[in-house]
Design an enzyme around this catalytic site. Structure first.
Site, PDB file in Angstrom:
ATOM      1  N   CYS A   1       7.728 -10.889 -22.300  1.00 45.57           N
ATOM      2  CA  CYS A   1       8.638 -10.977 -23.435  1.00 45.57           C
ATOM      3  C   CYS A   1       9.290  -9.610 -23.604  1.00 45.57           C
ATOM      4  O   CYS A   1       8.857  -8.627 -23.027  1.00 45.57           O
ATOM      5  CB  CYS A   1       7.870 -11.328 -24.697  1.00 45.57           C
ATOM      6  SG  CYS A   1       6.882 -12.809 -24.538  1.00 45.57           S
TER       7      CYS A   1
ATOM      8  N   ARG B   1      13.662 -10.811 -19.662  1.00 44.78           N
ATOM      9  CA  ARG B   1      12.201 -10.870 -19.786  1.00 44.78           C
ATOM     10  C   ARG B   1      11.730 -12.181 -20.414  1.00 44.78           C
ATOM     11  O   ARG B   1      10.530 -12.418 -20.548  1.00 44.78           O
ATOM     12  CB  ARG B   1      11.679  -9.688 -20.613  1.00 44.78           C
ATOM     13  CG  ARG B   1      11.966  -8.322 -20.015  1.00 44.78           C
ATOM     14  CD  ARG B   1      11.525  -7.191 -20.935  1.00 44.78           C
ATOM     15  NE  ARG B   1      10.087  -7.135 -21.045  1.00 44.78           N
ATOM     16  CZ  ARG B   1       9.291  -6.461 -20.194  1.00 44.78           C
ATOM     17  NH1 ARG B   1       9.848  -5.838 -19.173  1.00 44.78           N
ATOM     18  NH2 ARG B   1       7.996  -6.445 -20.333  1.00 44.78           N
TER      19      ARG B   1
ATOM     20  N   TRP C   1       8.917 -15.282 -23.909  1.00 42.72           N
ATOM     21  CA  TRP C   1       8.564 -16.140 -22.783  1.00 42.72           C
ATOM     22  C   TRP C   1       7.201 -16.712 -23.171  1.00 42.72           C
ATOM     23  O   TRP C   1       6.199 -15.989 -23.170  1.00 42.72           O
ATOM     24  CB  TRP C   1       8.466 -15.346 -21.489  1.00 42.72           C
ATOM     25  CG  TRP C   1       7.954 -16.172 -20.353  1.00 42.72           C
ATOM     26  CD1 TRP C   1       6.661 -16.553 -20.109  1.00 42.72           C
ATOM     27  CD2 TRP C   1       8.714 -16.770 -19.309  1.00 42.72           C
ATOM     28  NE1 TRP C   1       6.579 -17.333 -18.997  1.00 42.72           N
ATOM     29  CE2 TRP C   1       7.817 -17.484 -18.478  1.00 42.72           C
ATOM     30  CE3 TRP C   1      10.058 -16.758 -18.966  1.00 42.72           C
ATOM     31  CZ2 TRP C   1       8.243 -18.183 -17.348  1.00 42.72           C
ATOM     32  CZ3 TRP C   1      10.464 -17.450 -17.833  1.00 42.72           C
ATOM     33  CH2 TRP C   1       9.571 -18.155 -17.053  1.00 42.72           C
TER      34      TRP C   1
ATOM     35  N   ASN D   1       4.248  -8.446 -26.533  1.00 44.12           N
ATOM     36  CA  ASN D   1       4.398  -8.884 -25.147  1.00 44.12           C
ATOM     37  C   ASN D   1       3.027  -8.754 -24.501  1.00 44.12           C
ATOM     38  O   ASN D   1       2.444  -7.678 -24.511  1.00 44.12           O
ATOM     39  CB  ASN D   1       5.415  -8.008 -24.408  1.00 44.12           C
ATOM     40  CG  ASN D   1       5.393  -8.269 -22.904  1.00 44.12           C
ATOM     41  OD1 ASN D   1       5.224  -9.407 -22.485  1.00 44.12           O
ATOM     42  ND2 ASN D   1       5.511  -7.220 -22.108  1.00 44.12           N
ATOM     43  N   GLY D   2       2.476  -9.843 -23.967  1.00 36.89           N
ATOM     44  CA  GLY D   2       1.190  -9.741 -23.285  1.00 36.89           C
ATOM     45  C   GLY D   2       0.272 -10.898 -23.645  1.00 36.89           C
ATOM     46  O   GLY D   2       0.709 -11.920 -24.160  1.00 36.89           O
TER      47      GLY D   2
ATOM     48  N   GLU E   1      -4.397  -6.128   4.390  1.00 40.56           N
ATOM     49  CA  GLU E   1      -3.330  -5.606   3.525  1.00 40.56           C
ATOM     50  C   GLU E   1      -3.458  -4.100   3.353  1.00 40.56           C
ATOM     51  O   GLU E   1      -2.476  -3.363   3.393  1.00 40.56           O
ATOM     52  CB  GLU E   1      -3.362  -6.326   2.180  1.00 40.56           C
ATOM     53  CG  GLU E   1      -2.490  -5.742   1.084  1.00 40.56           C
ATOM     54  CD  GLU E   1      -1.008  -5.684   1.412  1.00 40.56           C
ATOM     55  OE1 GLU E   1      -0.595  -6.226   2.453  1.00 40.56           O
ATOM     56  OE2 GLU E   1      -0.258  -5.057   0.640  1.00 40.56           O
TER      57      GLU E   1
ATOM     58  N   LYS F   1      -0.587  -1.417   4.332  1.00 39.77           N
ATOM     59  CA  LYS F   1      -0.063  -0.448   3.355  1.00 39.77           C
ATOM     60  C   LYS F   1      -0.113   0.959   3.922  1.00 39.77           C
ATOM     61  O   LYS F   1       0.838   1.718   3.852  1.00 39.77           O
ATOM     62  CB  LYS F   1      -0.864  -0.512   2.053  1.00 39.77           C
ATOM     63  CG  LYS F   1      -0.610  -1.720   1.190  1.00 39.77           C
ATOM     64  CD  LYS F   1       0.606  -1.572   0.303  1.00 39.77           C
ATOM     65  CE  LYS F   1       1.833  -2.300   0.700  1.00 39.77           C
ATOM     66  NZ  LYS F   1       1.877  -3.578   1.262  1.00 39.77           N
TER      67      LYS F   1
ATOM     68  N   GLU G   1       2.368   1.424   6.945  1.00 39.70           N
ATOM     69  CA  GLU G   1       3.818   1.336   6.738  1.00 39.70           C
ATOM     70  C   GLU G   1       4.362   2.462   5.877  1.00 39.70           C
ATOM     71  O   GLU G   1       5.556   2.739   5.926  1.00 39.70           O
ATOM     72  CB  GLU G   1       4.221  -0.015   6.149  1.00 39.70           C
ATOM     73  CG  GLU G   1       3.735  -0.305   4.754  1.00 39.70           C
ATOM     74  CD  GLU G   1       4.244  -1.652   4.247  1.00 39.70           C
ATOM     75  OE1 GLU G   1       5.326  -2.083   4.661  1.00 39.70           O
ATOM     76  OE2 GLU G   1       3.547  -2.278   3.438  1.00 39.70           O
TER      77      GLU G   1
ATOM     78  N   HIS H   1     -18.521  -6.626  17.359  1.00 45.37           N
ATOM     79  CA  HIS H   1     -18.061  -7.346  18.561  1.00 45.37           C
ATOM     80  C   HIS H   1     -16.938  -6.590  19.271  1.00 45.37           C
ATOM     81  O   HIS H   1     -16.019  -7.189  19.821  1.00 45.37           O
ATOM     82  CB  HIS H   1     -17.595  -8.755  18.162  1.00 45.37           C
ATOM     83  CG  HIS H   1     -18.669  -9.585  17.564  1.00 45.37           C
ATOM     84  ND1 HIS H   1     -19.694 -10.144  18.297  1.00 45.37           N
ATOM     85  CD2 HIS H   1     -18.928  -9.896  16.265  1.00 45.37           C
ATOM     86  CE1 HIS H   1     -20.510 -10.794  17.493  1.00 45.37           C
ATOM     87  NE2 HIS H   1     -20.068 -10.672  16.259  1.00 45.37           N
TER      88      HIS H   1
ATOM     89  N   LYS I   1      13.402  -3.814   3.051  1.00 39.72           N
ATOM     90  CA  LYS I   1      12.701  -4.551   1.995  1.00 39.72           C
ATOM     91  C   LYS I   1      12.659  -6.046   2.322  1.00 39.72           C
ATOM     92  O   LYS I   1      11.674  -6.708   2.080  1.00 39.72           O
ATOM     93  CB  LYS I   1      13.386  -4.346   0.649  1.00 39.72           C
ATOM     94  CG  LYS I   1      12.661  -5.011  -0.532  1.00 39.72           C
ATOM     95  CD  LYS I   1      11.241  -4.521  -0.676  1.00 39.72           C
ATOM     96  CE  LYS I   1      10.454  -5.260  -1.726  1.00 39.72           C
ATOM     97  NZ  LYS I   1       9.025  -4.871  -1.709  1.00 39.72           N
TER      98      LYS I   1
END
Ligand code: AGP
Length: 604
Positions: free
Chosen positions: A2, A27, A74, A98-99, A477, A481, A484, A500, A599
């Site tokens: 929100c 928002r 929202w 908001n939250g 991941e 990170k 990259e 192994h 991106k």
């Protein structure tokens, strides 16, 4: 998500509040409202739907005063309606928020038991009552405000008016953004710098846990311990106001810190905290016999985490395919299959090609995307949104955790739809998932561990990441990170795979980062760590407090917040992001735009 605004002004405030809310409509916009403190009273106007409905109402019923707050909503708790629109009020208090207040239900029951009456379904109204109750203890407004927030758990940003205080707005943030604007004899508070653009470009970015009192003289800021604090004033150009770095050095750092808000906003598209139900808008997973997830890079690792959940919770056979390989192996297709693409951009060529290949063969298609108008969003049968907001850094962070949050919600919904869990279990899992924004915010807090670990990793030529279960995709991941943005070679492995072959790589020059919450797999992973240490390897163990108490001797331990295994991928994603970020900064790399990358990869 929100949008909130507060103004302590020197001219009529209601039209200025609306101007600011118009900049915050991105928002959320299912209802809007404003309140002012004037003539010894609090007055409020609220309207369902678009902001123009509130504007029309204010023409018919104008508001006086130069101090007020506003909100564009929202919906998270309670359907979009006037009575659930903000500002929410109780006694001498008006609040915009908001939250998510995780513990609003027990707090509401406590307040009702004391005889307080509620008018809405929202969690926000609880905050108004808590502050109003503290005020009856004859304490000053700021003390009452801070004491009330001490009772609340969750991720939020709030702005508050107190009746009779006609040159004061109170604010606080935990897990959701909030900024202060400095004007000429006026002060402002809002969700972001964009909201304050019409009034000032002198912006103060509040930090995690900060509270603030603004009046005509300026802002009094207090840290998470309610100790007076000072925060730098930044001059923010109007052009960068929507996507600005704020106090952060890079967009990636800002976007790591955006994750509680992004996670909370994404979850609000799937979870109704009032009914404690989880939905999968547009898709009934009871009609799905097999789930084929197609994605690239980080998005594919989110898909791998989703696979654990779709199979363990919903009993839905699930495969995760590297999109660029998928159609070239001419995969066996199933009539009842669902092809689910996962993509931040919604434009990745490899993923789009896999989607189109399935669509051409009559397979139902869906896409979990952050760009809701993207090509994938427009071409699939069902679009599932993430609400991470604009992600500028090439390395995916908040998009990844938003994808994992959405997939976790969808797996719970699928489990319910396929009769694998009952309403009580659905409610229990939903409540666990709603704890994620706060625990992600806690995980972001640096208690001093980051720099020494990053300094060690920055010296390495090769790094291994290990994990078991849903921590295995997180190991992949973490390695991506690091690769990259710092250009250090790194590999992610299933911890059980080390012996192994890859263990041949282990020597004292190769850091091994092990991601292991104290879950059912911890002991097995602990054995792997001992194998590494016995060969001179240097282990960095990312675990929780319980895991830390059983850490093998010689391991460097990073403690993440303890959490249920359901949300461990969300919480433990933060340390691996932060390690990669800090190493890249130490190496002087171009964090937001690493070499050779883009991106969105719109070529195959
Ligand atoms: C993640 O840090 C990378 N930037 C990359 O792996 C990315 O996740 C991949 O290219 C997929 O992009 P998408 O989510 O926009 O489809």
């Amino acid at each position: 998500m929100c949008g909130i605004i507060g103004i302590v002004g020197s001219s009529p405030v209601s039209s200025r509040l609306v101007d600011s809310l118009r900049r915050l409509e991105y928002r959320g916009y299912d209802s809007a409202g404003v309140a002012v403190a004037a003539n010894g009273r609090l007055e409020r106007r609220r309207a369902e739907g678009k902001l123009r409905n509130l504007e029309a109402l204010l023409v018919e019923q104008p508001l006086p005063g130069t101090t007020g707050i506003g909100h564009t909503r929202w919906a998270t708790h309670g359907a979009p309606s006037v009575r659930n629109a903000h500002p929410q009020m109780a006694g001498r208090v008006a609040v915009v928020h908001n939250g998510i207040i995780e513990n609003f239900a027990p707090l509401k029951a406590e307040l009702i038991a004391e005889g307080r009456r509620f008018e809405s379904d929202t969690d926000t109204e609880v905050i108004a009552h808590l502050i109003d109750r503290e005020l009856s203890g004859d304490v000053d407004p700021l003390t009452a405000f801070q004491a009330a927030l001490g009772r609340v758990t969750g991720a939020y940003a709030v702005a508050v008016l107190i009746q009779g205080e006609e040159t004061l707005v109170l604010g606080a943030r935990r897990g959701s953004p909030l900024v202060v604007g400095e004007g000429q004899g006026e002060m402002f508070i809002g969700s972001d710098a964009l909201a304050l653009g019409p009034f000032t470009n002198r912006i103060v970015y509040l930090e995690e846990g900060d509270s603030v009192a603004i009046d005509h003289r300026g802002a009094r800021i207090f840290d998470r311990d309610n100790v007076a604090a000072s925060r730098p004033v930044r001059v923010v150009s109007a052009a960068s106001a929507l996507v600005e770095k704020g106090n952060y050095r890079h967009f990636m750092e800002k976007e790591i810190h955006d994750q509680p808000d992004a996670c909370q906003h994404t979850l609000s598209a799937y979870i109704d905290p009032i009914t404690a139900t989880v939905s999968s808008p547009g898709m009934d997973f009871a009609t799905v016999d097999r789930l084929m997830i197609v994605a690239c890079g980080t998005a594919s690792y989110a898909g791998m985490i989703g696979r654990y959940l779709f199979e363990s919770l919903a009993g839905l056979p699930t495969e995760v395919e590297i999109a660029s390989e998928f159609r070239y192996r001419d995969p066996a297709l199933y009539p009842g299959a669902l092809c689910l693409a996962i993509s931040q951009s919604g434009e990745t060529a490899d993923t789009l090609a896999a989607l189109r290949w399935c669509k051409a063969r009559g397979i139902t298609t869906a896409a979990l995307v952050n760009s809701h108008e993207s090509t994938m969003a427009r071409e699939v049968d069902v679009m599932f949104p993430t609400h991470a907001g604009p992600e500028i850094g090439v390395a995916s962070t908040k998009a990844f955790t938003s994808q994992v949050a959405a997939l976790t919600a969808l797996a719970i919904a699928a489990a319910r739809q396929r009769g694998r869990i009952d309403a009580a279990e659905e409610a229990r899992l939903a409540a666990l998932l709603l704890e994620a924004p706060r625990l992600i915010a806690d995980a972001i807090l640096d208690d001093g561990w980051i720099l020494p670990v990053a300094q060690e990793i920055a010296k390495a030529r090769d790094v291994l990441y290990l994990g078991r279960g849903a921590m295995f995709p997180l190991a992949l991941e973490g390695a991506l990170k690091l690769k990259e943005i710092s250009y250090i070679h790194a590999e992610g492995y299933a911890a059980g795979e080390l012996k192994h072959g890859p263990i041949a790589l282990v020597d004292e020059a190769t850091p091994i980062i092990v991601i292991a919450p104290s879950d059912a797999l911890y002991d097995k992973t602990s054995s792997n760590m001992s194998e590494v240490i016995a060969r001179g390897g240097r282990v960095v163990l990312i675990t929780d407090a319980k895991g830390a108490s059983h850490a093998p001797d010689g391991a460097t331990v990073v403690i993440a917040p303890a959490c249920d295994p359901l949300i461990a991928p969300l919480v433990f994603a933060v340390p691996i992001q932060v390690i990669a970020y800090q190493v890249a900064v130490l190496k002087g790399a171009d964090v937001d735009q690493p070499r050779n990358l883009a991106k969105s990869v719109t070529v195959e």
